[in-house]
Write an enzyme that holds these catalytic residues in place. Sequence first.
Site, PDB file in Angstrom:
ATOM      1  N   SER A 135      -7.634  26.563  -2.778  1.00  0.00           N
ATOM      2  CA  SER A 135      -7.928  25.178  -2.438  1.00  0.00           C
ATOM      3  C   SER A 135      -8.264  24.394  -3.710  1.00  0.00           C
ATOM      4  O   SER A 135      -7.468  24.369  -4.640  1.00  0.00           O
ATOM      5  CB  SER A 135      -9.045  25.127  -1.387  1.00  0.00           C
ATOM      6  OG  SER A 135      -9.140  23.852  -0.792  1.00  0.00           O
ATOM      7  N   GLU A 164      -2.491  25.302   7.697  1.00  0.00           N
ATOM      8  CA  GLU A 164      -3.625  24.996   6.831  1.00  0.00           C
ATOM      9  C   GLU A 164      -4.684  24.116   7.504  1.00  0.00           C
ATOM     10  O   GLU A 164      -5.865  24.451   7.553  1.00  0.00           O
ATOM     11  CB  GLU A 164      -3.125  24.276   5.569  1.00  0.00           C
ATOM     12  CG  GLU A 164      -2.264  25.111   4.648  1.00  0.00           C
ATOM     13  CD  GLU A 164      -3.067  25.917   3.648  1.00  0.00           C
ATOM     14  OE1 GLU A 164      -4.305  25.930   3.733  1.00  0.00           O
ATOM     15  OE2 GLU A 164      -2.440  26.535   2.772  1.00  0.00           O
ATOM     16  N   HIS A 205      -6.323  27.380   6.805  1.00  0.00           N
ATOM     17  CA  HIS A 205      -6.913  27.310   5.474  1.00  0.00           C
ATOM     18  C   HIS A 205      -8.041  28.334   5.340  1.00  0.00           C
ATOM     19  O   HIS A 205      -8.885  28.453   6.230  1.00  0.00           O
ATOM     20  CB  HIS A 205      -7.464  25.891   5.270  1.00  0.00           C
ATOM     21  CG  HIS A 205      -7.719  25.509   3.848  1.00  0.00           C
ATOM     22  ND1 HIS A 205      -6.743  25.523   2.886  1.00  0.00           N
ATOM     23  CD2 HIS A 205      -8.848  25.058   3.229  1.00  0.00           C
ATOM     24  CE1 HIS A 205      -7.253  25.098   1.746  1.00  0.00           C
ATOM     25  NE2 HIS A 205      -8.529  24.824   1.917  1.00  0.00           N
TER      26      HIS A 205
END
Length: 551
Positions: free
Chosen positions: A212, A339, A435
Amino acid sequence: MDVFTTKSGRVRGRRAARDPGIVTVLGLPYAAPPFGVRRFREPQPTEPWDGVRDCTTFGPVAPQSAELPGAPSWSPGDEDILTLNIWTPADGPGDLPVLVWIHGGAYVFGSSAQPDFDGTTLAGGGLVVVTLNSRLGFEGFGHVPDADADSDLSDADADADGDVPVPGAGTSAAAFPDNRGLLDQIAALEWVRDNISAFGGAPDRVTLAGQSSGATSAACLTVADRARGLFRRAVLHSAVNAFATVEQAARTTAEVAAAAGVPVTRAGLLAAPPEALVAATDRVCERYAQDPGSGQRHYDPAIYGPVADGVLLTADPLEALAAGAGGAVELLVCHTTEEYWLLDAVGSSAKITSEEQLASFAADFGLPAPLVEGHRERLPDAPLLDVYLSLYSGLLFAEYSTRLAEAHALAGGRAFLARFDRRRDRAGGRVRAWHCADIPFAFGNLHEESVHFLVGGPPGAADQELSRRMAGAWAEFATHGEPGWAPLDGPAGSGATVRVWRTEAEEEADAARRPGGARRADGVRRVEDDRGAEHGFRDLWRTAGLPLLAP
């Protein structure tokens, strides 16, 4: 006795709880506390110490308001935050490859002490693992005006359409530089270069990894001249599409200063204690979240990120990689296939449930109608919210990550691409490939209770087997530059090799659904048909183009 000698002094570690063959050294300072006279400045060397420093517990985390499961929280007065942690085989042969990890958290939260990032399993696979803390939020990424900056700049100025004056932008040096969080990461890499051999690691065999915001940080360092030579490979999981100009960063400073009730000056910001700027940042983000008319920041109010300061960075990493700035660094890039569903699940994203809201979202980001309609057509039975989440997944993470790998490959670099698509738990129920779900698999930390929300509960045997494969790919890439499949030889989706991470049962089920679909023995397949969510809607994005976003 597990004592090691660094250039600053001796340190004592302890044996890992899960594997007594691994030594952990925790909370080891790589730079001096960045407060007091050092606040908002480049990281400075740590003071040497006498005797043996006890390094058996994690150091303080960077200023933040988040409280994460299994990790320490920040308290005002915690200042010795520039620390790192090491996992190394107790009886290793030396000259081992090193993996340096940068955590994610939208540049405002998270730490190396999260249980997800325990390096025991990877160290057991023959790596020396280093995780680090660096400055976050305003401390790490807020723009500090020059001493002679316009002291009358107000919140009204920040909300106006005109440019904010930024004296000194683009100069070769700054006493209060932008990108302080990235400079901390470079300081940690320099510490690794100078000291890791004492822990059995090879300073010329370093792989930088992150997820990220940590992945985008690693991408920034890949193209930064100042970090050249500090690592030879980089692992980027779910890199986020967010990069600011100095002018944009200055406007954010004006908003945060107004929320903190201090002048938009160097002196005013220095007078605000870290906790005041953390609270002010939270207020600014909440204001965007509550205002549907506030533009792009309404949907996911993350206001900090790397800055094109003209000193450390001159362009978004995607543009820089396309221009060949990645040089000889080898990349391993991965994203998950769903995600943004995590951000919806934890409540940090706007809820888009009406056609009017979806149209506003597309307009705010400049997304063309065919892109939106293409997602809708390929998700015919999905609620409108899922169409939005799929679009935002590609916009923020999946498409950006894929293009980082493609840009590097097309510029002559070596780049490997993977997608994490594990979606089912032991009982066969739906688990999102969202995610952060991939990271406990790659670190081999599925046993940690704190990650069960991310991965859909306690792992089954198939999950453990997938974890072994993913951790092994990281280890092989860090060791030999070969994760187990071929590098990209063209754009993903044009026949290039892309690794899709699934459990064995999912691989078999997927093969059974496809015409003549026998699964390859190595689990790697040529991606010929990139239609559908698992491939990120590549053909739609290639036609539409990807807007580069600011925080």
